[in-house]
Write a protein that holds these residues in place. Structure first.
Motif, mmCIF file in Angstrom:
data_model
loop_
_atom_site.group_PDB
_atom_site.id
_atom_site.type_symbol
_atom_site.label_atom_id
_atom_site.label_comp_id
_atom_site.label_asym_id
_atom_site.label_seq_id
_atom_site.Cartn_x
_atom_site.Cartn_y
_atom_site.Cartn_z
ATOM 1 N N GLY A 23 0.807 -1.219 0.000
ATOM 2 C CA GLY A 23 0.000 0.000 0.000
ATOM 3 C C GLY A 23 0.837 1.264 0.000
ATOM 4 N N THR A 24 1.983 1.241 0.688
ATOM 5 C CA THR A 24 2.847 2.420 0.741
ATOM 6 C C THR A 24 3.451 2.731 -0.623
ATOM 7 O OG1 THR A 24 3.415 1.938 3.050
ATOM 8 C CG2 THR A 24 4.872 3.440 1.859
ATOM 9 N N GLY A 25 3.803 1.686 -1.360
ATOM 10 C CA GLY A 25 4.415 1.920 -2.668
ATOM 11 C C GLY A 25 3.429 2.085 -3.804
ATOM 12 N N PHE A 26 2.143 1.912 -3.531
ATOM 13 C CA PHE A 26 1.131 1.836 -4.584
ATOM 14 C C PHE A 26 1.106 3.062 -5.496
ATOM 15 C CE2 PHE A 26 -3.159 1.234 -6.347
ATOM 16 C CZ PHE A 26 -3.133 -0.126 -6.612
ATOM 17 N N TRP A 27 1.385 4.229 -4.935
ATOM 18 C CA TRP A 27 1.271 5.465 -5.727
ATOM 19 C C TRP A 27 2.623 6.044 -6.137
ATOM 20 C CZ3 TRP A 27 -3.363 5.216 -7.311
ATOM 21 C CH2 TRP A 27 -4.401 4.800 -6.468
ATOM 22 N N ASP A 28 3.675 5.253 -6.022
ATOM 23 C CA ASP A 28 5.020 5.780 -6.303
ATOM 24 C C ASP A 28 5.297 6.005 -7.784
ATOM 25 O OD1 ASP A 28 5.574 5.861 -3.644
ATOM 26 O OD2 ASP A 28 6.876 4.091 -3.607
ATOM 27 N N LEU A 29 4.463 5.462 -8.658
ATOM 28 C CA LEU A 29 4.688 5.614 -10.096
ATOM 29 C C LEU A 29 3.685 6.548 -10.762
ATOM 30 C CD1 LEU A 29 5.575 1.982 -11.304
ATOM 31 C CD2 LEU A 29 7.110 3.920 -11.004
ATOM 32 N N LEU A 30 3.039 7.409 -9.990
ATOM 33 C CA LEU A 30 2.016 8.282 -10.578
ATOM 34 C C LEU A 30 2.596 9.181 -11.661
ATOM 35 C CD1 LEU A 30 -0.276 9.405 -7.604
ATOM 36 C CD2 LEU A 30 -0.793 7.801 -9.453
ATOM 37 N N ALA A 31 3.747 9.798 -11.383
ATOM 38 C CA ALA A 31 4.358 10.683 -12.379
ATOM 39 C C ALA A 31 4.733 9.891 -13.633
ATOM 40 C CB ALA A 31 5.589 11.370 -11.789
ATOM 41 N N PHE A 32 5.300 8.712 -13.440
ATOM 42 C CA PHE A 32 5.698 7.891 -14.578
ATOM 43 C C PHE A 32 4.477 7.390 -15.350
ATOM 44 C CE2 PHE A 32 7.243 3.800 -16.377
ATOM 45 C CZ PHE A 32 8.172 4.341 -17.243
ATOM 46 N N ALA A 33 3.411 7.048 -14.628
ATOM 47 C CA ALA A 33 2.179 6.612 -15.296
ATOM 48 C C ALA A 33 1.625 7.726 -16.177
ATOM 49 C CB ALA A 33 1.143 6.185 -14.258
ATOM 50 N N GLY A 54 2.998 -0.956 -6.493
ATOM 51 C CA GLY A 54 2.828 -1.738 -5.272
ATOM 52 C C GLY A 54 3.739 -2.955 -5.237
ATOM 53 N N ILE A 55 3.889 -3.618 -6.390
ATOM 54 C CA ILE A 55 4.796 -4.766 -6.481
ATOM 55 C C ILE A 55 6.230 -4.327 -6.193
ATOM 56 C CG2 ILE A 55 5.813 -6.439 -8.087
ATOM 57 C CD1 ILE A 55 3.029 -6.482 -9.494
ATOM 58 N N MET A 56 6.643 -3.218 -6.788
ATOM 59 C CA MET A 56 7.981 -2.686 -6.548
ATOM 60 C C MET A 56 8.161 -2.343 -5.070
ATOM 61 S SD MET A 56 8.408 -0.239 -9.924
ATOM 62 C CE MET A 56 9.820 0.606 -9.241
ATOM 63 N N GLY A 57 7.122 -1.782 -4.457
ATOM 64 C CA GLY A 57 7.192 -1.453 -3.035
ATOM 65 C C GLY A 57 7.455 -2.673 -2.181
ATOM 66 N N MET A 58 6.760 -3.777 -2.478
ATOM 67 C CA MET A 58 6.978 -5.012 -1.725
ATOM 68 C C MET A 58 8.366 -5.590 -1.985
ATOM 69 S SD MET A 58 3.356 -7.116 -1.784
ATOM 70 C CE MET A 58 3.127 -7.108 -3.559
ATOM 71 N N MET A 59 8.810 -5.572 -3.230
ATOM 72 C CA MET A 59 10.115 -6.129 -3.575
ATOM 73 C C MET A 59 11.249 -5.400 -2.859
ATOM 74 S SD MET A 59 10.100 -8.741 -5.744
ATOM 75 C CE MET A 59 11.721 -8.612 -6.497
ATOM 76 N N VAL A 60 11.192 -4.081 -2.856
ATOM 77 C CA VAL A 60 12.289 -3.285 -2.306
ATOM 78 C C VAL A 60 12.241 -3.256 -0.786
ATOM 79 C CG1 VAL A 60 13.311 -0.984 -2.212
ATOM 80 C CG2 VAL A 60 12.439 -1.871 -4.390
ATOM 81 N N ALA A 61 11.066 -2.922 -0.221
ATOM 82 C CA ALA A 61 10.967 -2.752 1.232
ATOM 83 C C ALA A 61 11.173 -4.058 1.989
ATOM 84 C CB ALA A 61 9.609 -2.142 1.589
#
Length: 441
Positions: free
Chosen positions: A50-60, A316-323
């Motif tokens: 959930g924390t990483g879910f919105w980390d790609l908004l600019a890229f999207a 979100g997937i990236m958030g789980m992988m990294v964190a």
């Protein structure tokens, strides 16, 4: 070739779900792997997601604009005529496949965003010229240009480590592009793929299934039909303003002025933002009036839906992988049995696997870069070559990662399962020249 291509095509058609469901299944897989193989518990993995879910908004937004602005520009009459003339170089299905592949590769070497749009749009025009070609393979050929993007001028990893102040500068220093993009390994790999990939895609025609071919003759652009605004004469002040060529010209000239300023002050910095900027303002000028431009925008926006809704799931997937440290564990496992000679190769393989879950060149380098560079320093491996191995691993599995295919598929009007069988074959083939280059140089 025919049997193998048909096999992968059948498997993909039968078992590969829509790209959105693929992202959801990948989310489940990463969640379970994180719970089983890291210190993160079920609740913590949910938190990472959930924390990483919105980390790609600019890229999207950037990728959505790649599709929309590319659609706008390609449907301008001048550009449509230019692409149509270029498509006359192909008269047979084999020529169509090779021409689209070559153009897509060159475009992606210039810039990956530019290449994504040009490959798909040019494929559509070639399909009109040679309607008997397998449309699915033609679009896959246009997408196959993405295989070389991390060896070209918009490659994020070599450009990052060549920039003073990058996050690994204390460990690595700065490595000029002459040691990465213009290294013997990279030049060899790019040249081999430029020459052989069009030929390989042409031979994939032998494995196409006529029953599943998309009829290219039925494809038709939404803007080929005149709209009501183009037929009726403006009568009110508002309608006259909407159909004013002066308004489009003034704002278009302002945009062109900034483009000139950008390149004059930054050199040949063809990043994704300036590509979108160029496409947008050229589209405004070439459509001549705001009304024609806005009508095309309305049609183009329809193609961006998959990007808008799916990219947050990949974030979100990236958030789980990294964190959770899962991506770090994957990288360290490959490092554990690497030597000075084999580290670049295993860096390539590990980067290809991690790219499934962190499908962003810059994001992947932030995860793998510190691990692989430290391993290179400890084993005595070439750091520049190791960095480029990670870059090529990132580009390699783009062939079977729907994340990057979404813009091309949106433009082409296809689903991921339509092209993925061919992309698996391209993935297997490209492994050969990349691996040879890693061991040869």
């Amino acid at each position: 070739m025919k049997g193998l291509t048909s096999f992968f095509d059948r498997m993909v058609q039968r078992y590969l779900p829509d790209a959105f469901l693929f992202a959801i299944i990948l989310t489940f897989v990463v969640y379970l792997l994180g719970v089983l193989f890291t210190d993160s518990g079920p609740v913590q993995m949910i938190e990472h997601w959930g924390t990483g879910f919105w980390d790609l908004l600019a890229f999207a937004m950037q990728m959505a604009l790649v599709v929309v602005t590319g659609y706008i520009l390609a449907n301008a009459p001048v550009v449509k005529n230019l692409l149509a003339k270029l498509s006359t170089l192909a008269n047979t299905p084999a020529q169509a496949i090779m021409l689209v592949t070559f153009v897509a590769i060159i475009a992606c070497l210039i810039n990956y965003g530019f290449g994504l749009v040009v490959g798909a749009l040019f494929a559509i025009h070639v399909a009109k010229r040679v309607p008997s070609v397998d449309y699915r393979l033609l679009i896959a050929s246009g997408y196959s240009g993405m295989l070389v993007w991390h060896g070209g001028f918009s490659a994020s990893i070599p450009l990052t480590i060549a920039t003073p102040g990058h996050f690994l500068e204390e460990t690595l220093g700065t490595i000029p592009v002459v040691e990465t993009l213009f290294s013997p390994f990279n030049i060899f790999t790019v040249l081999v793929l430029v020459i052989t990939l069009p030929l390989f895609n042409r031979y994939l025609l032998n494995g196409t299934d006529p029953l599943r071919n998309t009829d290219a003759a039925l494809w038709k652009s939404d803007t080929e039909e005149q709209t009501e605004h183009e037929i009726t004469q403006p009568s009110t002040p508002a309608e006259k303003l909407e159909n004013s060529q002066i308004v489009s010209l003034i704002i278009g000239v302002m945009g062109l002025a900034f483009i000139v300023y950008h390149f004059a002050t930054n050199g040949f910095d063809l990043n994704i933002n300036i590509v979108n900027f160029i496409f947008l303002f050229l589209g405004i000028i070439l459509h001549k009036t705001p009304r024609r431009f806005l009508d095309t925008v309305s049609n183009g926006v329809k193609n961006a839906g998959g990007i808008i809704i799916q990219f947050p799931f990949y974030a979100g997937i990236m958030g789980m992988m990294v964190a959770s440290g899962l991506s770090e564990q994957m990288s360290l496992w490959f490092v554990s049995f690497s030597t000075e000679y084999t580290l670049p190769f295993f860096s390539f393989i590990s980067a290809g696997i991690v790219n499934f879950f962190v499908p962003s060149g810059g994001g992947q380098w932030a995860v793998q870069g510190p691990i692989m560079i430290q391993a290179a320093l400890e084993t005595g491996a070439d750091t520049a070559k190791t960095a480029m191995a990670v870059a090529w691993g990132d580009a390699w599995t783009n062939m079977i990662q729907p994340f990057w295919a979404l813009p091309a598929l949106a433009i082409a009007g296809l689903k991921v399962r339509d092209i993925m069988g061919f992309c698996v074959m391209i993935l297997l083939f490209s492994f050969i020249p990349i691996s040879i280059g890693l061991f040869l140089f």
